[in-house]
Design a protein around this motif. Structure first.
Motif, mmCIF file in Angstrom:
data_model
loop_
_atom_site.group_PDB
_atom_site.id
_atom_site.type_symbol
_atom_site.label_atom_id
_atom_site.label_comp_id
_atom_site.label_asym_id
_atom_site.label_seq_id
_atom_site.Cartn_x
_atom_site.Cartn_y
_atom_site.Cartn_z
ATOM 1 N N LEU A 12 17.147 -47.931 4.096
ATOM 2 C CA LEU A 12 17.534 -47.920 5.510
ATOM 3 C C LEU A 12 19.050 -48.005 5.653
ATOM 4 N N ALA A 13 19.672 -48.869 4.862
ATOM 5 C CA ALA A 13 21.122 -49.018 4.942
ATOM 6 C C ALA A 13 21.839 -47.746 4.514
ATOM 7 N N ALA A 14 21.279 -47.044 3.526
ATOM 8 C CA ALA A 14 21.896 -45.803 3.059
ATOM 9 C C ALA A 14 21.739 -44.674 4.065
ATOM 10 N N GLN A 15 20.664 -44.698 4.837
ATOM 11 C CA GLN A 15 20.369 -43.605 5.764
ATOM 12 C C GLN A 15 21.039 -43.770 7.119
ATOM 13 N N HIS A 16 21.387 -45.008 7.486
ATOM 14 C CA HIS A 16 21.877 -45.256 8.843
ATOM 15 C C HIS A 16 23.281 -45.852 8.798
ATOM 16 N N PRO A 17 24.244 -45.170 9.395
ATOM 17 C CA PRO A 17 25.644 -45.626 9.319
ATOM 18 C C PRO A 17 25.910 -46.932 10.048
ATOM 19 N N HIS A 18 25.022 -47.332 10.981
ATOM 20 C CA HIS A 18 25.234 -48.562 11.741
ATOM 21 C C HIS A 18 24.398 -49.720 11.205
ATOM 22 N N PHE A 19 23.945 -49.601 9.956
ATOM 23 C CA PHE A 19 23.102 -50.631 9.350
ATOM 24 C C PHE A 19 23.844 -51.209 8.152
ATOM 25 N N GLN A 20 24.287 -52.471 8.279
ATOM 26 C CA GLN A 20 24.968 -53.143 7.174
ATOM 27 C C GLN A 20 24.035 -54.178 6.575
ATOM 28 N N LEU A 21 23.851 -54.143 5.265
ATOM 29 C CA LEU A 21 22.896 -55.005 4.562
ATOM 30 C C LEU A 21 23.620 -55.881 3.557
ATOM 31 N N ALA A 22 23.276 -57.161 3.528
ATOM 32 C CA ALA A 22 23.869 -58.076 2.550
ATOM 33 C C ALA A 22 22.807 -59.046 2.063
ATOM 34 N N PHE A 23 22.693 -59.187 0.744
ATOM 35 C CA PHE A 23 21.837 -60.185 0.124
ATOM 36 C C PHE A 23 22.719 -61.270 -0.492
ATOM 37 N N THR A 24 22.260 -62.510 -0.418
ATOM 38 C CA THR A 24 22.939 -63.586 -1.116
ATOM 39 C C THR A 24 21.920 -64.393 -1.904
ATOM 40 N N LEU A 25 22.257 -64.756 -3.140
ATOM 41 C CA LEU A 25 21.345 -65.489 -4.011
ATOM 42 C C LEU A 25 21.685 -66.969 -3.984
ATOM 43 N N THR A 26 20.660 -67.802 -3.839
ATOM 44 C CA THR A 26 20.877 -69.241 -3.713
ATOM 45 C C THR A 26 20.624 -70.002 -5.003
ATOM 46 N N GLN A 27 20.040 -69.349 -6.020
ATOM 47 C CA GLN A 27 19.792 -70.037 -7.290
ATOM 48 C C GLN A 27 20.908 -69.702 -8.260
ATOM 49 N N LYS A 28 21.274 -70.666 -9.091
ATOM 50 C CA LYS A 28 22.364 -70.462 -10.042
ATOM 51 C C LYS A 28 22.048 -69.308 -10.987
ATOM 52 N N SER A 29 23.077 -68.626 -11.414
ATOM 53 C CA SER A 29 22.894 -67.425 -12.248
ATOM 54 C C SER A 29 22.208 -67.729 -13.560
ATOM 55 N N SER A 30 22.335 -68.942 -14.070
ATOM 56 C CA SER A 30 21.710 -69.281 -15.353
ATOM 57 C C SER A 30 20.194 -69.240 -15.292
ATOM 58 N N ALA A 31 19.628 -69.269 -14.059
ATOM 59 C CA ALA A 31 18.175 -69.256 -13.915
ATOM 60 C C ALA A 31 17.599 -67.895 -14.252
ATOM 61 N N ALA A 32 18.394 -66.841 -14.148
ATOM 62 C CA ALA A 32 17.918 -65.488 -14.464
ATOM 63 C C ALA A 32 19.027 -64.737 -15.192
ATOM 64 N N PRO A 33 19.346 -65.135 -16.429
ATOM 65 C CA PRO A 33 20.521 -64.604 -17.133
ATOM 66 C C PRO A 33 20.416 -63.124 -17.471
ATOM 67 N N THR A 34 19.212 -62.555 -17.506
ATOM 68 C CA THR A 34 19.063 -61.151 -17.918
ATOM 69 C C THR A 34 19.253 -60.184 -16.758
ATOM 70 N N LEU A 35 19.378 -60.688 -15.534
ATOM 71 C CA LEU A 35 19.499 -59.815 -14.372
ATOM 72 C C LEU A 35 20.940 -59.802 -13.875
ATOM 73 N N PRO A 36 21.626 -58.665 -13.988
ATOM 74 C CA PRO A 36 23.007 -58.611 -13.481
ATOM 75 C C PRO A 36 23.023 -58.664 -11.958
ATOM 76 N N TRP A 37 24.034 -59.287 -11.410
ATOM 77 C CA TRP A 37 24.151 -59.387 -9.956
ATOM 78 C C TRP A 37 25.626 -59.433 -9.584
ATOM 79 N N SER A 38 26.048 -58.475 -8.779
ATOM 80 C CA SER A 38 27.457 -58.417 -8.377
ATOM 81 C C SER A 38 27.630 -58.703 -6.890
ATOM 82 N N GLY A 39 26.537 -59.099 -6.225
ATOM 83 C CA GLY A 39 26.606 -59.351 -4.787
ATOM 84 C C GLY A 39 26.985 -60.783 -4.463
#
Length: 505
Positions: free
Chosen positions: A305-332
């Motif tokens: 949806l965010a890619a298709q619509h210019p007026h749609f801004q999407l943001a995710f934030t992670l609340t668990q420390k990165s060490s809980a899922a070390p194999t998953l990269p996350w740059s957000g």
């Protein structure tokens, strides 16, 4: 088939158009500027998908799908996403276009429809479909698809049985009655937000997270886990609704701020998908908090949806420390929502209407954050189906004038007996009860049928007047407004008796 005379009132161009459903569309046609619509009206005041024509049981209906400039039927403005019956000689106005209904022939569509037409409301509006918040309408639905969204979240897709269309406001919720009972033998009901779009009315989705036991002494989520473990494609359930004032129809805005956490994303998905389905130009900023990347519900759909619509801004934030899922990269984004994070994601948040949904603690912190920033709280709306962070001492007291006079100089009615009792004055029944039982439970035990919906104080369907006595609430009765409270109304689904109470039932 619907035959209409179409008049462009700006150019005086007149032509005839015939509308009939395409195969597989379940007796509906779309009207708007989009080239895929069944009737294309190319005008600046016509939305891309402006309205819908429905053919059901030998009758024809029109619904405005949230158009920018609205629609009129026989020169009267109509409500968005509601169904209105149309007849020959009726005039539907959309922008600069007037559609005059000349002929209706829908008999060939009638055999495939089994819709209960229980009457109509004011004007030409029909209540034949499943709709109208607060009516506590109960229907049967059949599960037709189960989608694994994340490792512990599933979407359950339903169709009505017999077939009918679902009409609701994006953000509302429904209540399911499960084929399991509580220790008193009463059917268990639970409420879930609708996660699908009302622009796709043939099916209805709820999205449910499996709930684990928080400690050995507390059971896991009974209903949520029953759905995960026992509900199969083809099974039927009783569904009640739609309910709720938390929706973007009753609170329209040009700029939205959607904030959610965990399974609170479900009503936001309905809102976002609905606005996308209508090709609406609403400016949306959507912020969602999840523990890890694996816990982000609807991630791919929202990113599309965010890619298709210019007026749609999407943001995710992670609340668990990165060490809980070390194999998953996350740059957000990382961390819980705070003033700096909110300003970085949405610098103009003060100019938006905010919808917030998630666990009670999350909503409290978000509400406090916005209030501290002097956000205009009249533009703040929230919804939660989780347990409250702590018990509330919310007390409602009401005595009739006659009884108040009779008891003048006497102890309060609630202290005249040590055992809680509920008197149903009209039925002539007085029921001893437990202080932990709700008025609704007690009424059902006495064989007195009361309307009810969510059974958690949100929808207001179970509202009754307390003739005398005192009740307490363990959670906030959100289904009561200030006028209701002033008139002595109580929500029987969560109100518990303090001593003796009297209801005129």
């Amino acid at each position: 088939m619907l035959k209409t005379k179409v008049i462009n009132t700006h150019t005086n161009h007149v032509y005839t158009a015939e509308l009939a459903p395409r195969p597989g569309q379940q007796s509906e046609c779309l009207i708007g500027r989009h080239p895929n619509c069944d009737l294309i009206l190319d005008g600046p005041a016509v939305s891309r998908v402006h309205g819908r024509i429905l053919f059901e049981l030998g009758q024809c209906f029109f619904a405005d799908l949230g158009s920018t400039d609205g629609s009129r039927l026989n020169n009267e403005e109509i409500q968005v996403n509601r169904i209105y019956k149309i007849s020959p000689d009726d005039v539907i106005r959309m922008g600069e276009f007037a559609l005059i209904v000349e002929e209706l022939d829908v008999e060939k569509f009638s055999a495939s429809q089994s819709i209960n037409q229980s009457g109509s409301q004011s004007g030409n509006q029909s209540n034949h479909n499943w709709s109208t918040a607060g009516t506590a309408q109960e229907i049967m639905v059949r599960c037709v698809q189960i989608i694994q969204e994340t490792h512990d979240v599933k979407t359950f897709r339903f169709v009505a049985e017999p077939e009918r269309l679902f009409h609701f406001k994006p953000g509302q919720f429904v209540t399911l009655k499960l084929p399991i009972t509580n220790p008193k033998g009463q059917p268990i009901r639970r409420s879930y937000s609708i996660s699908s779009s009302p622009a796709r009315p043939n099916t209805l989705d709820i999205t449910v997270k499996r709930v684990s036991a928080t400690s050995p002494d507390l059971p896991s989520g009974l209903v949520s886990n029953w759905l995960h473990d026992q509900l199969e494609i083809g099974m039927t359930l009783s569904l009640q609704g739609p309910h709720g004032d938390f929706n973007c129809i009753d609170h329209p805005a040009d700029k939205l701020l959607l904030i959610s956490a965990g399974s609170g994303i479900t009503p936001m998905m309905s809102i976002a998908q609905w606005l996308s389905d209508l090709a609406d130009n609403t400016d949306i900023t959507f912020i969602h908090a999840a523990r890890t990347p694996l816990d982000i519900i609807f991630r791919q759909r929202l990113e599309l949806l965010a890619a298709q619509h210019p007026h749609f801004q999407l943001a995710f934030t992670l609340t668990q420390k990165s060490s809980a899922a070390p194999t998953l990269p996350w740059s957000g984004y990382r961390g819980r929502l705070n003033p700096a994070l909110l300003s970085a994601i949405c610098p103009d948040f003060m100019a938006r209407t905010a919808f917030v949904c998630g666990p009670a603690g999350f909503m409290t912190s978000t509400r406090d954050l916005l209030a501290a920033a002097s956000f205009p709280m009249e533009n703040y709306f929230e919804e939660s189906f989780g347990p409250p962070p702590s018990q509330l001492a919310s007390i409602s007291i009401k005595q009739s004038p006659a009884e108040s006079s009779a008891l003048a100089g006497s102890p309060p009615l609630s202290t005249l007996t040590t055992t809680p009792t509920v008197e149903f004055s009209t039925s002539g029944k007085t029921i001893p009860c437990d202080a932990t039982e709700t008025l609704l439970d007690i009424a059902e035990q006495a064989g007195i049928a009361l309307a009810s919906g969510c059974r958690m104080g949100s929808c207001g369907a179970c509202k009754q007047t307390l003739t005398a006595g005192e009740v307490r609430y363990d959670i906030e009765p959100r289904g009561l407004n200030e006028c209701d409270r002033a008139q002595g109304h109580v929500l029987t689904c969560i109100a518990k008796p303090v001593g003796k109470v009297v209801l005129a039932l």
